[in-house]
Scaffold this active site. Structure first.
Site, PDB file in Angstrom:
ATOM      1  N   MET A  30       0.835  -1.205   0.000  1.00  0.00           N
ATOM      2  CA  MET A  30       0.000   0.000   0.000  1.00  0.00           C
ATOM      3  C   MET A  30       0.872   1.258   0.000  1.00  0.00           C
ATOM      4  O   MET A  30       0.385   2.360   0.258  1.00  0.00           O
ATOM      5  CB  MET A  30      -0.941   0.001   1.203  1.00  0.00           C
ATOM      6  CG  MET A  30      -1.908  -1.195   1.177  1.00  0.00           C
ATOM      7  SD  MET A  30      -3.400  -0.957   2.141  1.00  0.00           S
ATOM      8  CE  MET A  30      -2.717  -0.751   3.783  1.00  0.00           C
ATOM      9  N   GLY A  31       2.167   1.105  -0.283  1.00  0.00           N
ATOM     10  CA  GLY A  31       3.046   2.258  -0.396  1.00  0.00           C
ATOM     11  C   GLY A  31       3.508   2.795   0.952  1.00  0.00           C
ATOM     12  O   GLY A  31       3.352   2.151   1.981  1.00  0.00           O
ATOM     13  N   HIS A  37       9.272  -3.396   3.594  1.00  0.00           N
ATOM     14  CA  HIS A  37       8.907  -3.598   2.188  1.00  0.00           C
ATOM     15  C   HIS A  37      10.156  -3.870   1.338  1.00  0.00           C
ATOM     16  O   HIS A  37      10.138  -4.712   0.435  1.00  0.00           O
ATOM     17  CB  HIS A  37       8.221  -2.353   1.623  1.00  0.00           C
ATOM     18  CG  HIS A  37       6.940  -1.956   2.290  1.00  0.00           C
ATOM     19  ND1 HIS A  37       6.823  -0.839   3.074  1.00  0.00           N
ATOM     20  CD2 HIS A  37       5.706  -2.525   2.288  1.00  0.00           C
ATOM     21  CE1 HIS A  37       5.589  -0.718   3.505  1.00  0.00           C
ATOM     22  NE2 HIS A  37       4.875  -1.734   3.053  1.00  0.00           N
ATOM     23  N   GLN A  61     -10.527  -2.970   1.719  1.00  0.00           N
ATOM     24  CA  GLN A  61     -10.090  -3.556   2.991  1.00  0.00           C
ATOM     25  C   GLN A  61     -10.152  -2.568   4.156  1.00  0.00           C
ATOM     26  O   GLN A  61      -9.732  -2.890   5.254  1.00  0.00           O
ATOM     27  CB  GLN A  61      -8.689  -4.166   2.861  1.00  0.00           C
ATOM     28  CG  GLN A  61      -7.572  -3.185   2.667  1.00  0.00           C
ATOM     29  CD  GLN A  61      -6.290  -3.878   2.235  1.00  0.00           C
ATOM     30  OE1 GLN A  61      -6.191  -4.438   1.139  1.00  0.00           O
ATOM     31  NE2 GLN A  61      -5.281  -3.857   3.091  1.00  0.00           N
ATOM     32  N   GLU A 148       5.861 -11.588   7.259  1.00  0.00           N
ATOM     33  CA  GLU A 148       5.331 -12.269   8.453  1.00  0.00           C
ATOM     34  C   GLU A 148       4.738 -11.271   9.437  1.00  0.00           C
ATOM     35  O   GLU A 148       3.973 -11.640  10.315  1.00  0.00           O
ATOM     36  CB  GLU A 148       6.448 -13.060   9.149  1.00  0.00           C
ATOM     37  CG  GLU A 148       6.844 -14.308   8.409  1.00  0.00           C
ATOM     38  CD  GLU A 148       7.867 -15.128   9.181  1.00  0.00           C
ATOM     39  OE1 GLU A 148       8.386 -14.651  10.220  1.00  0.00           O
ATOM     40  OE2 GLU A 148       8.160 -16.249   8.729  1.00  0.00           O
ATOM     41  N   VAL A 176      10.787  -7.071   9.705  1.00  0.00           N
ATOM     42  CA  VAL A 176      11.908  -6.139   9.878  1.00  0.00           C
ATOM     43  C   VAL A 176      11.530  -5.144  10.970  1.00  0.00           C
ATOM     44  O   VAL A 176      10.408  -4.623  10.987  1.00  0.00           O
ATOM     45  CB  VAL A 176      12.227  -5.412   8.554  1.00  0.00           C
ATOM     46  CG1 VAL A 176      13.351  -4.405   8.738  1.00  0.00           C
ATOM     47  CG2 VAL A 176      12.586  -6.430   7.480  1.00  0.00           C
ATOM     48  N   SER A 185       6.240  -0.316  10.305  1.00  0.00           N
ATOM     49  CA  SER A 185       4.903  -0.238   9.730  1.00  0.00           C
ATOM     50  C   SER A 185       4.699   1.166   9.189  1.00  0.00           C
ATOM     51  O   SER A 185       5.163   2.142   9.798  1.00  0.00           O
ATOM     52  CB  SER A 185       3.843  -0.530  10.808  1.00  0.00           C
ATOM     53  OG  SER A 185       2.562  -0.120  10.352  1.00  0.00           O
TER      54      SER A 185
END
Ligand code: AMP
Length: 287
Positions: A30-31, A37, A61, A148, A176, A185
């Site tokens: 989602m950028g 990422h 979503q 994960e 990570v 996040s």
């Protein structure tokens, strides 16, 4: 790296790659990309001839009260990071391109999606399963890479691919983290300084639960109590859930061993932070 905004253009490019015998790897996002990422992209670049990253904040979503409008966006920084990681094609479709008509088709994966995030976001996983199915059908990847970090989502995608015989290998990649253990996040940007300082409490709680399992505790309710108590010590965090679950089905366990997965969500203000660890991480190596 090229940026493509239409499904037709993307298909034409990838058809040419496949016709030349090349393998296509895919990283859906989602950028507002971060090192988590980028690790997925690096894994894809190692394994595949041509890597596609999609950036699409999927409205299906998000529930009406959630952060769809506010979700952080920075296409320029995302492009730079993707190019640096060796990505060949960035796919950035508009909402109109992805959903020119209101979809009547919805993909749902039962059971795996019912607990945890499914309880707090009842429409979320159908939106995820639907857009992942759609993106797989657009991209046609040999391999697709998921973190994960979103463990319930990864389990859902694995099951979706199994149940529908989709011709794609799902590759799960480790979470990570920041130096203090907080899982990276895009939503961490919502935290103020105090919330950010408090946020690693979730990981500490999960690792405490894992340590108890490694030390021989087998009663999953006791593990939930231990994890809940750690989070209760942090006044800025509100517990949504902590769970001790089967790592494949995500069914809550009564009796657990070191194969279990420990998952949780803590709210800081309106920001929900997710994390999970393997019970085997409780042996101290990753602490
Ligand atoms: P998102 O942009 O949040 O939808 O995430 C896109 C992909 O990146 C998903 O497969 C996530 O699980 C993965 N991801 C997000 N954060 C991390 C992280 N800290 N470590 C590894 N993978 C991540």
């Amino acid at each position: 790296m090229d940026t493509v905004t239409t499904i037709d253009d993307l298909r034409a490019r990838l058809d040419a790659v496949r016709a030349g015998g090349g393998s296509v790897g895919f990283v859906p996002t989602m950028g507002y990309l971060h090192e988590g990422h980028v690790e997925l992209m690096r894994a894809a670049v190692r394994d595949c001839d041509h890597v596609v990253v999609s950036i699409f904040v999927n409205p299906l979503q998000f529930a009406a009260h959630e952060d769809l409008e506010d979700y952080p966006r920075d296409l320029r920084a995302d492009s730079r990071q993707s190019a640096d990681a060796g990505v060949a094609t960035l796919f950035v479709p508009s909402g109109e391109e992805m959903y020119p008509v209101e979809p009547l088709t919805e993909v749902t994966v039962a059971s795996i999606t019912e607990e945890m995030e499914g309880r707090f976001r009842p429409t979320h996983f159908a939106g995820v399963a639907t857009v992942v199915t759609k993106l797989f059908s657009i991209v046609g990847p040999c391999r697709a890479y998921f973190g994960e970090k979103d463990f319930q989502q990864l389990a859902l995608v694995r099951r979706l691919v199994l149940d529908l015989s989709m011709p794609v290998e799902v590759v799960g990649c480790p979470t990570v983290r920041e130096a203090d253990g907080l899982a990276m996040s895009s939503r961490n940007v919502y935290l103020d300084a105090d919330q950010r300082a408090a946020a690693p409490v979730l990981r500490r709680a999960l690792l405490e639960g894992a340590a108890r399992i490694s030390a021989g505790e087998r009663d999953a309710d006791e593990i939930r109590r231990v994890m809940t108590a750690v989070i209760a010590e942090e006044p800025l965090g509100q517990l949504d859930y902590v769970e001790v679950a089967d790592p494949l089905t995500l069914a809550p366990l009564e009796v657990c061993d070191t194969s279990a997965r420990l998952l949780g969500c803590v709210r800081f203000g309106t920001t929900r932070l997710l994390d999970n660890v393997a019970a085997a991480d409780g042996d101290g190596e990753s602490r």
